[in-house]
Design a protein around this motif. Structure first.
Motif, PDB file in Angstrom:
ATOM      1  N   ALA A 121      60.122  60.650  82.236  1.00  0.00           N
ATOM      2  CA  ALA A 121      59.480  60.397  80.945  1.00  0.00           C
ATOM      3  C   ALA A 121      58.241  61.283  80.842  1.00  0.00           C
ATOM      4  O   ALA A 121      57.176  60.946  81.348  1.00  0.00           O
ATOM      5  CB  ALA A 121      59.108  58.922  80.820  1.00  0.00           C
ATOM      6  N   ALA A 123      57.316  62.518  77.775  1.00  0.00           N
ATOM      7  CA  ALA A 123      56.848  62.486  76.386  1.00  0.00           C
ATOM      8  C   ALA A 123      55.500  61.794  76.270  1.00  0.00           C
ATOM      9  O   ALA A 123      55.176  60.902  77.046  1.00  0.00           O
ATOM     10  CB  ALA A 123      57.873  61.745  75.521  1.00  0.00           C
ATOM     11  N   ASP A 127      51.339  54.947  71.269  1.00  0.00           N
ATOM     12  CA  ASP A 127      51.274  53.543  71.684  1.00  0.00           C
ATOM     13  C   ASP A 127      51.212  52.610  70.465  1.00  0.00           C
ATOM     14  O   ASP A 127      51.509  51.435  70.566  1.00  0.00           O
ATOM     15  CB  ASP A 127      50.051  53.299  72.563  1.00  0.00           C
ATOM     16  N   THR A 153      57.235  50.154  71.306  1.00  0.00           N
ATOM     17  CA  THR A 153      57.866  49.734  72.567  1.00  0.00           C
ATOM     18  C   THR A 153      57.475  50.733  73.647  1.00  0.00           C
ATOM     19  O   THR A 153      57.502  51.950  73.411  1.00  0.00           O
ATOM     20  CB  THR A 153      59.400  49.759  72.416  1.00  0.00           C
ATOM     21  N   ILE A 155      58.701  52.738  76.211  1.00  0.00           N
ATOM     22  CA  ILE A 155      60.073  53.171  76.543  1.00  0.00           C
ATOM     23  C   ILE A 155      60.295  53.111  78.051  1.00  0.00           C
ATOM     24  O   ILE A 155      61.264  52.531  78.538  1.00  0.00           O
ATOM     25  CB  ILE A 155      60.321  54.609  76.028  1.00  0.00           C
ATOM     26  N   LEU A 156      59.380  53.711  78.779  1.00  0.00           N
ATOM     27  CA  LEU A 156      59.550  53.808  80.232  1.00  0.00           C
ATOM     28  C   LEU A 156      59.534  52.436  80.895  1.00  0.00           C
ATOM     29  O   LEU A 156      60.337  52.147  81.784  1.00  0.00           O
ATOM     30  CB  LEU A 156      58.431  54.698  80.797  1.00  0.00           C
ATOM     31  N   PHE A 171      54.863  59.921  83.779  1.00  0.00           N
ATOM     32  CA  PHE A 171      53.650  60.739  83.779  1.00  0.00           C
ATOM     33  C   PHE A 171      52.468  59.857  83.440  1.00  0.00           C
ATOM     34  O   PHE A 171      52.603  58.891  82.693  1.00  0.00           O
ATOM     35  CB  PHE A 171      53.763  61.852  82.729  1.00  0.00           C
ATOM     36  N   LYS A 185      50.341  51.944  87.130  1.00  0.00           N
ATOM     37  CA  LYS A 185      51.457  52.254  86.226  1.00  0.00           C
ATOM     38  C   LYS A 185      52.778  52.360  86.985  1.00  0.00           C
ATOM     39  O   LYS A 185      53.818  51.950  86.492  1.00  0.00           O
ATOM     40  CB  LYS A 185      51.198  53.578  85.496  1.00  0.00           C
ATOM     41  N   ARG A 188      53.745  48.760  87.532  1.00  0.00           N
ATOM     42  CA  ARG A 188      54.006  48.023  86.288  1.00  0.00           C
ATOM     43  C   ARG A 188      55.300  48.491  85.618  1.00  0.00           C
ATOM     44  O   ARG A 188      56.025  47.708  85.026  1.00  0.00           O
ATOM     45  CB  ARG A 188      52.818  48.223  85.344  1.00  0.00           C
ATOM     46  N   LYS A 189      55.578  49.801  85.719  1.00  0.00           N
ATOM     47  CA  LYS A 189      56.763  50.336  85.039  1.00  0.00           C
ATOM     48  C   LYS A 189      57.953  50.486  85.988  1.00  0.00           C
ATOM     49  O   LYS A 189      58.972  51.058  85.611  1.00  0.00           O
ATOM     50  CB  LYS A 189      56.417  51.664  84.363  1.00  0.00           C
TER      51      LYS A 189
HETATM   52  N1  CTP Z   1      55.499  55.966  77.839  1.00  0.00           N
HETATM   53  C1  CTP Z   1      56.672  55.549  77.201  1.00  0.00           C
HETATM   54  N2  CTP Z   1      56.600  54.824  76.044  1.00  0.00           N
HETATM   55  C2  CTP Z   1      55.405  54.489  75.496  1.00  0.00           C
HETATM   56  C3  CTP Z   1      54.207  54.896  76.127  1.00  0.00           C
HETATM   57  C4  CTP Z   1      54.302  55.638  77.285  1.00  0.00           C
HETATM   58  O1  CTP Z   1      57.771  55.860  77.710  1.00  0.00           O
HETATM   59  N3  CTP Z   1      55.384  53.780  74.361  1.00  0.00           N
HETATM   60  C5  CTP Z   1      55.584  56.721  79.095  1.00  0.00           C
HETATM   61  C6  CTP Z   1      55.105  58.136  79.007  1.00  0.00           C
HETATM   62  O2  CTP Z   1      56.159  59.034  78.704  1.00  0.00           O
HETATM   63  C7  CTP Z   1      54.560  58.372  80.414  1.00  0.00           C
HETATM   64  C8  CTP Z   1      54.072  57.021  80.853  1.00  0.00           C
HETATM   65  O3  CTP Z   1      54.748  56.085  80.019  1.00  0.00           O
HETATM   66  O4  CTP Z   1      55.590  58.754  81.319  1.00  0.00           O
HETATM   67  C9  CTP Z   1      52.578  56.800  80.814  1.00  0.00           C
HETATM   68  O5  CTP Z   1      52.097  56.768  79.538  1.00  0.00           O
HETATM   69  P1  CTP Z   1      50.558  56.436  79.209  1.00  0.00           P
HETATM   70  O6  CTP Z   1      50.407  56.453  77.746  1.00  0.00           O
HETATM   71  O7  CTP Z   1      49.682  57.289  80.025  1.00  0.00           O
HETATM   72  O8  CTP Z   1      50.424  54.987  79.781  1.00  0.00           O
HETATM   73  P2  CTP Z   1      50.344  53.611  79.080  1.00  0.00           P
HETATM   74  O9  CTP Z   1      51.295  52.718  79.774  1.00  0.00           O
HETATM   75  O10 CTP Z   1      50.497  53.748  77.625  1.00  0.00           O
HETATM   76  O11 CTP Z   1      48.902  53.096  79.464  1.00  0.00           O
HETATM   77  P3  CTP Z   1      47.480  53.410  78.819  1.00  0.00           P
HETATM   78  O12 CTP Z   1      47.702  53.805  77.401  1.00  0.00           O
HETATM   79  O13 CTP Z   1      46.787  52.133  78.991  1.00  0.00           O
HETATM   80  O14 CTP Z   1      46.904  54.512  79.653  1.00  0.00           O
END
Ligand code: CTP
Length: 247
Positions: A121, A123, A127, A153, A155-156, A171, A185, A188-189
């Protein structure tokens, strides 16, 4: 078939295309991701406000596209779910699925998830999105405008929760407490690797052609130098290939 002497029998040379194919397959089988299905998300997402405006971000998609190319060169079949970018792909083993919003990216990634062996992931997914999309262009009214946003949502995270055999890489782009945040992260993911790039490093992150990363695994951390995004992609794909061999 017919021989050079004009007789018919065994001994006829195989078609050059078949010889070439046999050699190609022989070498391809030695590639790190031979026969693997790789799902990659890349680029920004655009969240519509009205028919002409959106909320987006500065992601160019370069890192995700470089990963797709290097994965394909390493023998993988790649599905690249891409938000709006100016980039082009021509490798025959990369199928590009263009999307615009986080919701579309979520739907497309979910569709390809079951058959994926590796998910990356890359992208920069929004958020938040406007709770309501105006049907007509919003007109100036001489006063402040308040947009109400709702969460998209993750996604990851949602794919991570359904993970069975997939090797999952995320990422993290952090401005402070990079390692701790990335580590959290990863858990959590439900990921196998998280690639951390810090916006504080010069030449790293959005729009540049270079990146400086650390790969955070469950048990250890690998730090890399500032490199071109293609070289960074090679490092990441090599590490994924090594981890799959150990699995
Ligand atoms: N990601 C995703 N879907 C989302 C947000 C993030 O798949 N809606 C994925 C990104 O592609 C990346 C990872 O999650 O691989 C981290 O995204 P990031 O925005 O840095 O983390 P968040 O979980 O959104 O945490 P925060 O905004 O609190 O830093």
């Amino acid at each position: 078939g017919e021989l050079a002497s004009g007789l018919v029998g065994k001994g006829r040379m195989a078609e050059p295309e078949h010889i070439f194919q046999a050699i190609e397959t022989h070498y391809k089988k030695q590639l790190k991701l031979y026969g693997k299905q790789v799902l990659i998300t890349a680029g920004p997402t655009y969240e519509a406000i009205d028919p002409v405006r959106f909320i987006g971000n500065h992601s160019s998609g370069k890192m995700g596209y470089a990963l797709a190319e290097v994965a394909a060169e390493n023998g993988a079949s790649v599905t690249l779910v891409s938000g709006p970018t100016a980039l082009k792909i021509s490798h025959p083993e990369i199928r590009v699925v263009p999307v615009v919003s986080a919701e579309e990216m979520f739907q497309a990634a979910t569709r390809f998830f079951e058959r994926a062996d590796v998910v990356i992931a890359a992208a920069a997914v929004a958020d938040y999105r406007p709770r309501k999309v105006a049907e007509q262009k919003i007109k100036k009214k001489g006063e402040d405008l308040v947009l109400e946003l709702e969460e998209t949502t993750d996604i990851l995270k949602s794919l991570g929760a359904r993970k069975s055999h997939q090797f999952m890489v995320g990422f993290a782009l952090e401005t402070e407490h990079g390692r701790e945040n990335a580590q959290r992260k990863l858990e959590r993911k439900n990921l196998d690797f998280i690639v951390l790039n810090s916006l504080q490093d010069r030449g790293a992150g959005f729009k540049t052609d270079t990146n400086k990363i650390s790969i955070i695994k469950k048990a250890d951390v690998l730090d890399f130098d500032l490199k071109s995004k293609r070289e960074v992609a090679q490092d990441i794909i090599r590490e994924i290939g090594n981890a799959l061999e150990l699995k």
